[in-house]
Motif scaffolding. Structure first.
Motif, PDB file in Angstrom:
ATOM      1  N   LEU A  82       0.839  -1.034  -0.002  1.00  0.00           N
ATOM      2  CA  LEU A  82      -0.108  -0.027  -0.041  1.00  0.00           C
ATOM      3  C   LEU A  82       0.950   1.170  -0.010  1.00  0.00           C
ATOM      4  CD1 LEU A  82      -2.880   1.231  -0.021  1.00  0.00           C
ATOM      5  CD2 LEU A  82      -2.804   1.119   2.486  1.00  0.00           C
ATOM      6  N   GLN A  83       2.029   1.221   0.822  1.00  0.00           N
ATOM      7  CA  GLN A  83       2.971   2.275   0.601  1.00  0.00           C
ATOM      8  C   GLN A  83       3.323   2.668  -0.565  1.00  0.00           C
ATOM      9  OE1 GLN A  83       5.916   2.466   3.940  1.00  0.00           O
ATOM     10  NE2 GLN A  83       4.586   0.970   5.117  1.00  0.00           N
ATOM     11  N   PHE A  84       3.765   1.520  -1.228  1.00  0.00           N
ATOM     12  CA  PHE A  84       4.327   1.515  -2.650  1.00  0.00           C
ATOM     13  C   PHE A  84       3.602   2.017  -3.606  1.00  0.00           C
ATOM     14  CE2 PHE A  84       5.676  -0.044  -6.841  1.00  0.00           C
ATOM     15  CZ  PHE A  84       7.067   0.115  -7.098  1.00  0.00           C
ATOM     16  N   ALA A  85       2.086   1.769  -3.589  1.00  0.00           N
ATOM     17  CA  ALA A  85       0.977   2.186  -4.519  1.00  0.00           C
ATOM     18  C   ALA A  85       0.781   3.737  -3.968  1.00  0.00           C
ATOM     19  CB  ALA A  85      -0.271   1.372  -4.150  1.00  0.00           C
ATOM     20  N   THR A 137      22.873   2.269  -4.392  1.00  0.00           N
ATOM     21  CA  THR A 137      22.865   1.824  -2.679  1.00  0.00           C
ATOM     22  C   THR A 137      21.726   0.934  -2.867  1.00  0.00           C
ATOM     23  OG1 THR A 137      21.218   3.696  -2.375  1.00  0.00           O
ATOM     24  CG2 THR A 137      23.565   4.192  -2.052  1.00  0.00           C
ATOM     25  N   ASN A 138      21.349   0.415  -1.602  1.00  0.00           N
ATOM     26  CA  ASN A 138      20.101  -0.405  -1.408  1.00  0.00           C
ATOM     27  C   ASN A 138      18.744   0.599  -0.813  1.00  0.00           C
ATOM     28  OD1 ASN A 138      21.372  -2.767  -1.987  1.00  0.00           O
ATOM     29  ND2 ASN A 138      22.268  -2.887  -0.088  1.00  0.00           N
ATOM     30  N   LYS A 139      19.148   1.788  -1.116  1.00  0.00           N
ATOM     31  CA  LYS A 139      17.801   2.569  -0.468  1.00  0.00           C
ATOM     32  C   LYS A 139      16.711   2.664  -1.301  1.00  0.00           C
ATOM     33  CE  LYS A 139      16.977   7.498   0.010  1.00  0.00           C
ATOM     34  NZ  LYS A 139      17.416   8.915  -0.264  1.00  0.00           N
ATOM     35  N   PRO A 140      15.418   2.208  -0.791  1.00  0.00           N
ATOM     36  CA  PRO A 140      14.182   2.381  -1.504  1.00  0.00           C
ATOM     37  C   PRO A 140      13.524   3.638  -1.953  1.00  0.00           C
ATOM     38  CG  PRO A 140      13.738   2.061   0.824  1.00  0.00           C
ATOM     39  CD  PRO A 140      15.177   1.945   0.641  1.00  0.00           C
ATOM     40  N   VAL A 141      12.852   3.806  -2.617  1.00  0.00           N
ATOM     41  CA  VAL A 141      12.169   5.006  -3.352  1.00  0.00           C
ATOM     42  C   VAL A 141      11.350   5.505  -1.821  1.00  0.00           C
ATOM     43  CG1 VAL A 141      10.709   6.334  -4.655  1.00  0.00           C
ATOM     44  CG2 VAL A 141      12.221   4.483  -5.567  1.00  0.00           C
ATOM     45  N   SER A 142      11.663   6.757  -1.393  1.00  0.00           N
ATOM     46  CA  SER A 142      10.710   7.476  -0.302  1.00  0.00           C
ATOM     47  C   SER A 142       9.666   8.219  -0.975  1.00  0.00           C
ATOM     48  CB  SER A 142      11.662   8.228   0.515  1.00  0.00           C
ATOM     49  OG  SER A 142      11.979   9.383  -0.089  1.00  0.00           O
ATOM     50  N   PHE A 143       8.867   8.677   0.144  1.00  0.00           N
ATOM     51  CA  PHE A 143       7.642   9.447  -0.247  1.00  0.00           C
ATOM     52  C   PHE A 143       8.059  10.841  -1.184  1.00  0.00           C
ATOM     53  CE2 PHE A 143       5.258   6.692   2.269  1.00  0.00           C
ATOM     54  CZ  PHE A 143       4.202   6.506   1.525  1.00  0.00           C
ATOM     55  N   ILE A 168      14.644   7.137 -14.155  1.00  0.00           N
ATOM     56  CA  ILE A 168      15.540   6.361 -13.326  1.00  0.00           C
ATOM     57  C   ILE A 168      16.826   7.281 -12.980  1.00  0.00           C
ATOM     58  CG2 ILE A 168      16.980   4.606 -13.758  1.00  0.00           C
ATOM     59  CD1 ILE A 168      15.146   3.214 -15.702  1.00  0.00           C
ATOM     60  N   SER A 169      17.214   8.174 -13.748  1.00  0.00           N
ATOM     61  CA  SER A 169      18.379   9.101 -13.209  1.00  0.00           C
ATOM     62  C   SER A 169      18.024   9.956 -12.151  1.00  0.00           C
ATOM     63  CB  SER A 169      18.758  10.035 -14.522  1.00  0.00           C
ATOM     64  OG  SER A 169      19.002   9.231 -15.797  1.00  0.00           O
ATOM     65  N   THR A 170      17.098  10.330 -12.019  1.00  0.00           N
ATOM     66  CA  THR A 170      16.429  11.130 -10.772  1.00  0.00           C
ATOM     67  C   THR A 170      16.581  10.509  -9.608  1.00  0.00           C
ATOM     68  OG1 THR A 170      15.181  12.978 -12.045  1.00  0.00           O
ATOM     69  CG2 THR A 170      14.816  12.652  -9.817  1.00  0.00           C
ATOM     70  N   SER A 171      16.020   9.255  -9.755  1.00  0.00           N
ATOM     71  CA  SER A 171      15.940   8.283  -8.524  1.00  0.00           C
ATOM     72  C   SER A 171      17.288   7.767  -8.198  1.00  0.00           C
ATOM     73  CB  SER A 171      15.167   7.017  -9.050  1.00  0.00           C
ATOM     74  OG  SER A 171      15.036   6.241  -7.670  1.00  0.00           O
ATOM     75  N   VAL A 172      18.273   7.669  -9.265  1.00  0.00           N
ATOM     76  CA  VAL A 172      19.501   7.196  -8.788  1.00  0.00           C
ATOM     77  C   VAL A 172      20.317   8.515  -8.168  1.00  0.00           C
ATOM     78  CG1 VAL A 172      21.773   6.436  -9.776  1.00  0.00           C
ATOM     79  CG2 VAL A 172      19.595   5.230 -10.528  1.00  0.00           C
ATOM     80  N   LEU A 173      20.208   9.585  -8.883  1.00  0.00           N
ATOM     81  CA  LEU A 173      20.872  10.818  -8.406  1.00  0.00           C
ATOM     82  C   LEU A 173      20.445  10.959  -6.771  1.00  0.00           C
ATOM     83  CD1 LEU A 173      20.660  12.917 -11.374  1.00  0.00           C
ATOM     84  CD2 LEU A 173      22.864  12.179 -10.383  1.00  0.00           C
ATOM     85  N   LEU A 174      18.964  10.619  -6.364  1.00  0.00           N
ATOM     86  CA  LEU A 174      18.750  10.870  -5.211  1.00  0.00           C
ATOM     87  C   LEU A 174      19.256   9.740  -4.216  1.00  0.00           C
ATOM     88  CD1 LEU A 174      14.906  11.853  -5.854  1.00  0.00           C
ATOM     89  CD2 LEU A 174      16.670  13.390  -4.954  1.00  0.00           C
ATOM     90  N   THR A 179      17.774  -0.930  -9.403  1.00  0.00           N
ATOM     91  CA  THR A 179      16.752  -1.909  -9.646  1.00  0.00           C
ATOM     92  C   THR A 179      15.464  -1.429  -9.048  1.00  0.00           C
ATOM     93  OG1 THR A 179      18.518  -3.861  -9.612  1.00  0.00           O
ATOM     94  CG2 THR A 179      16.135  -4.253  -9.328  1.00  0.00           C
ATOM     95  N   LYS A 180      15.579  -0.944  -7.677  1.00  0.00           N
ATOM     96  CA  LYS A 180      14.386  -0.199  -7.439  1.00  0.00           C
ATOM     97  C   LYS A 180      13.711   0.800  -8.032  1.00  0.00           C
ATOM     98  CE  LYS A 180      15.152  -2.079  -2.662  1.00  0.00           C
ATOM     99  NZ  LYS A 180      16.356  -2.882  -2.862  1.00  0.00           N
ATOM    100  N   ALA A 181      14.728   1.717  -8.535  1.00  0.00           N
ATOM    101  CA  ALA A 181      14.647   2.866  -9.451  1.00  0.00           C
ATOM    102  C   ALA A 181      13.892   2.393 -10.818  1.00  0.00           C
ATOM    103  CB  ALA A 181      15.711   3.564  -9.570  1.00  0.00           C
TER     104      ALA A 181
END
Length: 263
Positions: A82-85, A137-143, A168-174, A179-181
């Motif tokens: 639900l958080q991911f959605a 990193t292994n960091k997941p996508v936050s809100f 994907i670039s924005t996510s990785v730069l964050l 893989t999660k990105a």
């Protein structure tokens, strides 16, 4: 637009939707090369239908993830699914705002403007170049990350800005895991595409009068089949390959497009 052109553009869309090279930019370049004379509204409609086909291919490839998300949502518990959605819903807000308030301005950009496409491909190349140097990193996508990534998705509505490349670039730069990105990037666009198609159907834009139904149908099938292949391939490729390869490609194509436009 004839059947052969529809097949070619459908394959281009299916193959480039999941590559960080801008499927919309390649479609505009393809239309310019093939001499597509569609008015901007019809040109944009063909682009949307092809994106719809690749959205369906995304659903097929990520069917287990999507079913898991739906099960998590219907449990009405604040679980991981639900958080991911919720993050996906949050990421949609910027693109929805652009689509609702600036739709007509956006449509005018989809008319074979290869100079704009070339310039935006250079922007994509720069994003990929920077992301390639980010530490994995292994960091997941936050809100908060989801909203920023959503802004990148809204900017990527411009032809030539790769949606997957930008997100994907924005996510990785964050600082998020690649893989999660990639998973977040591929899934976050599906609701937007279905929402756009629903809006067009209810608004009567998908009609026999405004579009070549045969070309749309054949292009749809070509994009769906090509999308299945490309999505499956890219899941493995994003994990192993460097984004710099795509950066070089976008830079070369972008420069060629600019030179041709200015000749």
């Amino acid at each position: 637009m004839d059947i052969i052109d529809a097949i070619i553009l459908g394959i281009v869309q299916g193959l480039t939707e999941f590559l960080p090279v801008s499927s919309s930019g390649h479609l505009e370049l393809g239309k310019a090369i093939l001499g597509d004379s569609s008015i901007p509204q019809e040109s944009l409609m063909f682009t949307v239908v092809l994106h719809f086909a690749t959205a369906l291919s995304t659903i097929v490839v990520f069917r287990k993830d999507i079913l898991s998300l739906l099960e998590g949502i219907f449990k009405f518990q604040w679980n991981e699914d639900l958080q991911f959605a919720s993050k996906i819903a949050l990421s949609m807000i910027p693109a929805v705002i652009i689509g609702v308030f600036f739709e007509s301005e956006l449509e005018e950009l989809f008319g074979g403007n290869i100079l704009l496409v070339g310039c935006m491909l250079l922007v994509t190349a720069a994003l990929l170049f920077l992301a390639d140097r980010a530490r994995n990193t292994n960091k997941p996508v936050s809100f908060s990350n989801a909203f920023v990534i959503g802004i990148s998705q809204a900017v990527a509505m411009l032809p030539g800005i790769s949606r997957s490349g930008a997100t994907i670039s924005t996510s990785v730069l964050l600082g998020n895991d690649k893989t999660k990105a990639a998973r977040f990037s591929f899934l976050m666009v599906v609701p937007l595409i279905f929402g756009k198609i629903a809006k067009d159907v209810l608004g009567g834009e998908l009609s026999y009068e405004s579009s070549n139904f045969t070309a749309l149908s054949i292009g749809f099938v070509a994009a769906f089949v090509a999308g299945l292949f490309a999505c499956t391939w890219m899941i493995a490729l994003v994990k192993k390959s460097k984004l710099s390869y795509f950066s070089v490609y976008c830079a070369i194509v972008g420069l060629i497009a600019i030179v041709v436009a200015l000749m």
